[in-house]
Write a protein that holds these residues in place. Structure first.
Motif, PDB file in Angstrom:
ATOM      1  N   LEU A 195       0.625  -1.274  -0.126  1.00 48.96           N
ATOM      2  CA  LEU A 195      -0.101   0.084   0.013  1.00 48.96           C
ATOM      3  C   LEU A 195       0.874   1.159  -0.027  1.00 48.96           C
ATOM      4  O   LEU A 195       0.588   2.452  -0.629  1.00 48.96           O
ATOM      5  N   LEU A 196       2.078   1.042   0.490  1.00 48.81           N
ATOM      6  CA  LEU A 196       3.110   2.450   0.683  1.00 48.81           C
ATOM      7  C   LEU A 196       3.578   2.484  -0.588  1.00 48.81           C
ATOM      8  O   LEU A 196       3.996   3.468  -1.093  1.00 48.81           O
TER       9      LEU A 196
ATOM     10  N   TYR B  81      -4.352   6.974 -18.978  1.00 50.19           N
ATOM     11  CA  TYR B  81      -4.547   5.421 -18.797  1.00 50.19           C
ATOM     12  C   TYR B  81      -3.588   4.962 -17.611  1.00 50.19           C
ATOM     13  O   TYR B  81      -3.871   4.301 -16.987  1.00 50.19           O
ATOM     14  N   LYS B  82      -2.114   5.614 -17.635  1.00 52.30           N
ATOM     15  CA  LYS B  82      -1.317   5.284 -16.769  1.00 52.30           C
ATOM     16  C   LYS B  82      -1.760   5.593 -15.142  1.00 52.30           C
ATOM     17  O   LYS B  82      -1.263   4.837 -14.431  1.00 52.30           O
ATOM     18  N   SER B  83      -2.601   6.457 -15.310  1.00 47.31           N
ATOM     19  CA  SER B  83      -3.227   6.809 -13.743  1.00 47.31           C
ATOM     20  C   SER B  83      -4.029   5.899 -13.194  1.00 47.31           C
ATOM     21  O   SER B  83      -3.815   5.621 -11.967  1.00 47.31           O
ATOM     22  N   TYR B  84      -4.578   4.936 -14.044  1.00 48.59           N
ATOM     23  CA  TYR B  84      -5.370   3.851 -13.428  1.00 48.59           C
ATOM     24  C   TYR B  84      -4.525   2.294 -13.421  1.00 48.59           C
ATOM     25  O   TYR B  84      -5.288   1.174 -13.063  1.00 48.59           O
ATOM     26  N   VAL B  85      -3.219   2.493 -13.783  1.00 47.38           N
ATOM     27  CA  VAL B  85      -2.473   1.104 -13.847  1.00 47.38           C
ATOM     28  C   VAL B  85      -2.232   0.634 -12.062  1.00 47.38           C
ATOM     29  O   VAL B  85      -2.844  -0.518 -11.939  1.00 47.38           O
ATOM     30  N   LEU B  86      -2.040   1.403 -11.222  1.00 47.73           N
ATOM     31  CA  LEU B  86      -1.927   1.174  -9.904  1.00 47.73           C
ATOM     32  C   LEU B  86      -3.395   0.642  -9.381  1.00 47.73           C
ATOM     33  O   LEU B  86      -3.377  -0.494  -8.737  1.00 47.73           O
ATOM     34  N   PRO B  87      -4.212   1.552  -9.301  1.00 46.51           N
ATOM     35  CA  PRO B  87      -5.707   1.181  -8.672  1.00 46.51           C
ATOM     36  C   PRO B  87      -6.022  -0.289  -9.481  1.00 46.51           C
ATOM     37  O   PRO B  87      -6.640  -1.072  -8.753  1.00 46.51           O
ATOM     38  N   ALA B  88      -5.762  -0.453 -10.655  1.00 41.44           N
ATOM     39  CA  ALA B  88      -6.556  -1.984 -11.505  1.00 41.44           C
ATOM     40  C   ALA B  88      -5.683  -2.859 -10.811  1.00 41.44           C
ATOM     41  O   ALA B  88      -6.244  -3.821 -10.624  1.00 41.44           O
ATOM     42  N   VAL B  89      -4.118  -2.856 -10.539  1.00 43.93           N
ATOM     43  CA  VAL B  89      -3.428  -3.845 -10.143  1.00 43.93           C
ATOM     44  C   VAL B  89      -3.857  -4.081  -8.513  1.00 43.93           C
ATOM     45  O   VAL B  89      -4.163  -5.315  -8.258  1.00 43.93           O
ATOM     46  N   LEU B  90      -4.300  -3.024  -7.522  1.00 44.09           N
ATOM     47  CA  LEU B  90      -4.882  -3.296  -6.442  1.00 44.09           C
ATOM     48  C   LEU B  90      -6.134  -3.886  -6.266  1.00 44.09           C
ATOM     49  O   LEU B  90      -6.297  -4.794  -5.818  1.00 44.09           O
ATOM     50  N   ILE B  91      -6.935  -3.484  -7.085  1.00 47.41           N
ATOM     51  CA  ILE B  91      -8.430  -4.014  -7.203  1.00 47.41           C
ATOM     52  C   ILE B  91      -8.301  -5.346  -7.940  1.00 47.41           C
ATOM     53  O   ILE B  91      -8.878  -6.361  -7.239  1.00 47.41           O
ATOM     54  N   GLY B  92      -7.440  -5.690  -8.869  1.00 48.26           N
ATOM     55  CA  GLY B  92      -7.316  -6.964  -9.440  1.00 48.26           C
ATOM     56  C   GLY B  92      -6.779  -8.005  -8.363  1.00 48.26           C
ATOM     57  O   GLY B  92      -7.344  -9.041  -8.245  1.00 48.26           O
ATOM     58  N   TYR B  93      -5.706  -7.648  -7.750  1.00 42.99           N
ATOM     59  CA  TYR B  93      -5.248  -8.316  -6.770  1.00 42.99           C
ATOM     60  C   TYR B  93      -6.293  -8.672  -5.624  1.00 42.99           C
ATOM     61  O   TYR B  93      -6.362 -10.007  -5.297  1.00 42.99           O
ATOM     62  N   GLY B  94      -6.897  -7.671  -5.088  1.00 44.67           N
ATOM     63  CA  GLY B  94      -7.696  -7.897  -4.031  1.00 44.67           C
ATOM     64  C   GLY B  94      -8.998  -8.756  -4.403  1.00 44.67           C
ATOM     65  O   GLY B  94      -9.559  -9.652  -3.598  1.00 44.67           O
ATOM     66  N   THR B  95      -9.461  -8.551  -5.644  1.00 40.59           N
ATOM     67  CA  THR B  95     -10.628  -9.313  -5.953  1.00 40.59           C
ATOM     68  C   THR B  95     -10.288 -10.791  -6.401  1.00 40.59           C
ATOM     69  O   THR B  95     -11.011 -11.652  -5.895  1.00 40.59           O
TER      70      THR B  95
ATOM     71  N   PHE C  66     -16.017  -7.115   1.991  1.00 43.75           N
ATOM     72  CA  PHE C  66     -15.362  -6.818   0.659  1.00 43.75           C
ATOM     73  C   PHE C  66     -16.095  -5.736  -0.125  1.00 43.75           C
ATOM     74  O   PHE C  66     -17.178  -5.831  -0.265  1.00 43.75           O
ATOM     75  N   PRO C  67     -15.550  -4.892  -0.476  1.00 42.04           N
ATOM     76  CA  PRO C  67     -14.044  -4.272   0.018  1.00 42.04           C
ATOM     77  C   PRO C  67     -14.271  -3.208   1.029  1.00 42.04           C
ATOM     78  O   PRO C  67     -15.347  -3.261   1.587  1.00 42.04           O
ATOM     79  N   SER C  68     -13.141  -2.963   1.358  1.00 45.95           N
ATOM     80  CA  SER C  68     -13.034  -1.984   2.725  1.00 45.95           C
ATOM     81  C   SER C  68     -13.477  -0.786   2.458  1.00 45.95           C
ATOM     82  O   SER C  68     -12.785   0.237   1.627  1.00 45.95           O
ATOM     83  N   GLY C  69     -14.593  -0.187   3.199  1.00 42.45           N
ATOM     84  CA  GLY C  69     -14.829   1.014   2.864  1.00 42.45           C
ATOM     85  C   GLY C  69     -13.896   2.307   3.610  1.00 42.45           C
ATOM     86  O   GLY C  69     -13.649   3.355   3.064  1.00 42.45           O
ATOM     87  N   HIS C  70     -13.448   1.822   4.708  1.00 41.62           N
ATOM     88  CA  HIS C  70     -12.324   2.839   5.387  1.00 41.62           C
ATOM     89  C   HIS C  70     -11.144   2.926   4.404  1.00 41.62           C
ATOM     90  O   HIS C  70     -10.778   4.237   4.528  1.00 41.62           O
ATOM     91  N   SER C  71     -10.743   1.763   3.966  1.00 42.59           N
ATOM     92  CA  SER C  71      -9.570   1.923   3.247  1.00 42.59           C
ATOM     93  C   SER C  71      -9.857   2.700   1.771  1.00 42.59           C
ATOM     94  O   SER C  71      -8.931   3.503   1.378  1.00 42.59           O
ATOM     95  N   SER C  72     -10.824   2.612   1.279  1.00 40.72           N
ATOM     96  CA  SER C  72     -11.408   3.452   0.345  1.00 40.72           C
ATOM     97  C   SER C  72     -11.203   4.862   0.316  1.00 40.72           C
ATOM     98  O   SER C  72     -10.826   5.518  -0.360  1.00 40.72           O
TER      99      SER C  72
ATOM    100  N   ASP D 272      -9.401  -7.369   1.168  1.00 38.00           N
ATOM    101  CA  ASP D 272     -10.475  -6.270   1.286  1.00 38.00           C
ATOM    102  C   ASP D 272      -9.606  -4.665   1.143  1.00 38.00           C
ATOM    103  O   ASP D 272     -10.265  -3.899   0.416  1.00 38.00           O
ATOM    104  N   VAL D 273      -8.802  -4.619   1.990  1.00 42.16           N
ATOM    105  CA  VAL D 273      -8.185  -3.224   2.137  1.00 42.16           C
ATOM    106  C   VAL D 273      -7.360  -3.075   0.778  1.00 42.16           C
ATOM    107  O   VAL D 273      -7.306  -1.607   0.421  1.00 42.16           O
ATOM    108  N   PHE D 274      -6.655  -4.013   0.060  1.00 37.72           N
ATOM    109  CA  PHE D 274      -6.157  -3.775  -1.049  1.00 37.72           C
ATOM    110  C   PHE D 274      -7.104  -3.148  -2.223  1.00 37.72           C
ATOM    111  O   PHE D 274      -6.971  -2.261  -3.060  1.00 37.72           O
TER     112      PHE D 274
END
Length: 262
Positions: free
Chosen positions: A18-19, A50-64, A158-164, A209-211
């Motif tokens: 996450l860091l 589109y590059k701005s969404y690479v990291l979020p996509a990785v986090l969401i993909g891994y978590g899912t 799932f997913p974590s509201g606080h993390s979001s 969930d937090v990812f």
């Protein structure tokens, strides 16, 4: 002892990945010129692409994906909540403060005369839009996917509201002040990561969930800025401004945003 080891490993994984969000987000500036690369600080937000969404996509993909694998393996989807262990007051939960700390920092910096990229009224609108997008994604997912929490208190894991909301706030701080100093970004993402770690440590969420929540939060703020930039480019038809209240409600978090639309 086994439980302690598992939790420790979960915290370490959460902290490292996450860091790394702050560092990974800096990659979106790779399209800038060589001059800009030398003058802009690390983590400075670039134009939304589109590059701005690479990291979020990785986090969401891994978590899912990890959640699906775990649920299919353990059969948690067939379990029912047990005895509730909810905390009494939302004011006694530290994650409520760390989640909103980056957004509060933006307000404090404005009061101190340190201006961000937008005027305070625009910042309020951008944050409200970011939080609204995040809530519109997180809570329907919670209600429909129905993943059992680690403490078996309910099916809202799932997913974590606080993390979001924490990463909504962290990315909001980065986009307003990240081009002034990298420490704003580091502090914001550190607070968001702390929120995620607390949720896992309290057995309220699985690491996956937090990812997913972190990815949704970053993507929500990124999208809010993209939408606002598109709208702002449109010619103004009038100079009238309107002010309205935008409520944000979840199972454990309640808030009201005062928004002035220019």
């Amino acid at each position: 002892m086994t439980s302690f080891v598992k939790n420790s490993i979960s915290f370490i994984i959460s902290a490292v990945l996450l860091l790394s969000a702050a560092a990974a987000n800096a990659q979106e500036d790779s399209t800038q010129t060589a001059v800009n690369k030398t003058t802009r600080p690390v983590f400075a937000p670039g134009k939304v692409s589109y590059k701005s969404y690479v990291l979020p996509a990785v986090l969401i993909g891994y978590g899912t994906v990890a959640t699906i694998i775990r649920e299919n393996k353990n059969g948690h989807q067939n379990q029912v909540p047990g005895a509730s262990s909810k905390e009494g007051s939302i004011f006694l939960q530290p994650e409520n403060y760390t989640a909103l700390a980056p957004a509060a920092t933006v307000a404090a910096l404005n009061l101190l005369g340190i201006k961000g990229k937008h005027r305070p009224a625009e910042e309020a609108l951008l944050y409200a839009l970011s939080a609204g997008i995040s809530s519109a994604i997180v809570y329907p997912l919670k209600n429909n996917i129905k993943v059992l929490r680690p403490d078996q208190s309910d099916l809202q894991s799932f997913p974590s509201g606080h993390s979001s909301i924490a990463f909504v706030s962290a990315e909001f701080l980065r986009r307003e002040y990240g081009d002034q100093s990298p420490w704003y970004t580091v502090a914001g993402y550190a607070a968001a990561t702390t929120t995620a770690i607390i949720r896992v440590a309290k057995n309220e969420h699985w690491v996956t969930d937090v990812f997913a929540g972190a990815g949704i939060g970053i993507a929500s703020t990124t999208t809010a800025y993209w939408i606002y930039n598109k709208i702002k480019k449109q010619p103004k038809k009038g100079k009238q401004a309107s002010t309205f209240l935008l409520p944000v409600v979840s199972d454990r978090f309640y808030g009201i945003y005062l928004v002035k639309l220019l």
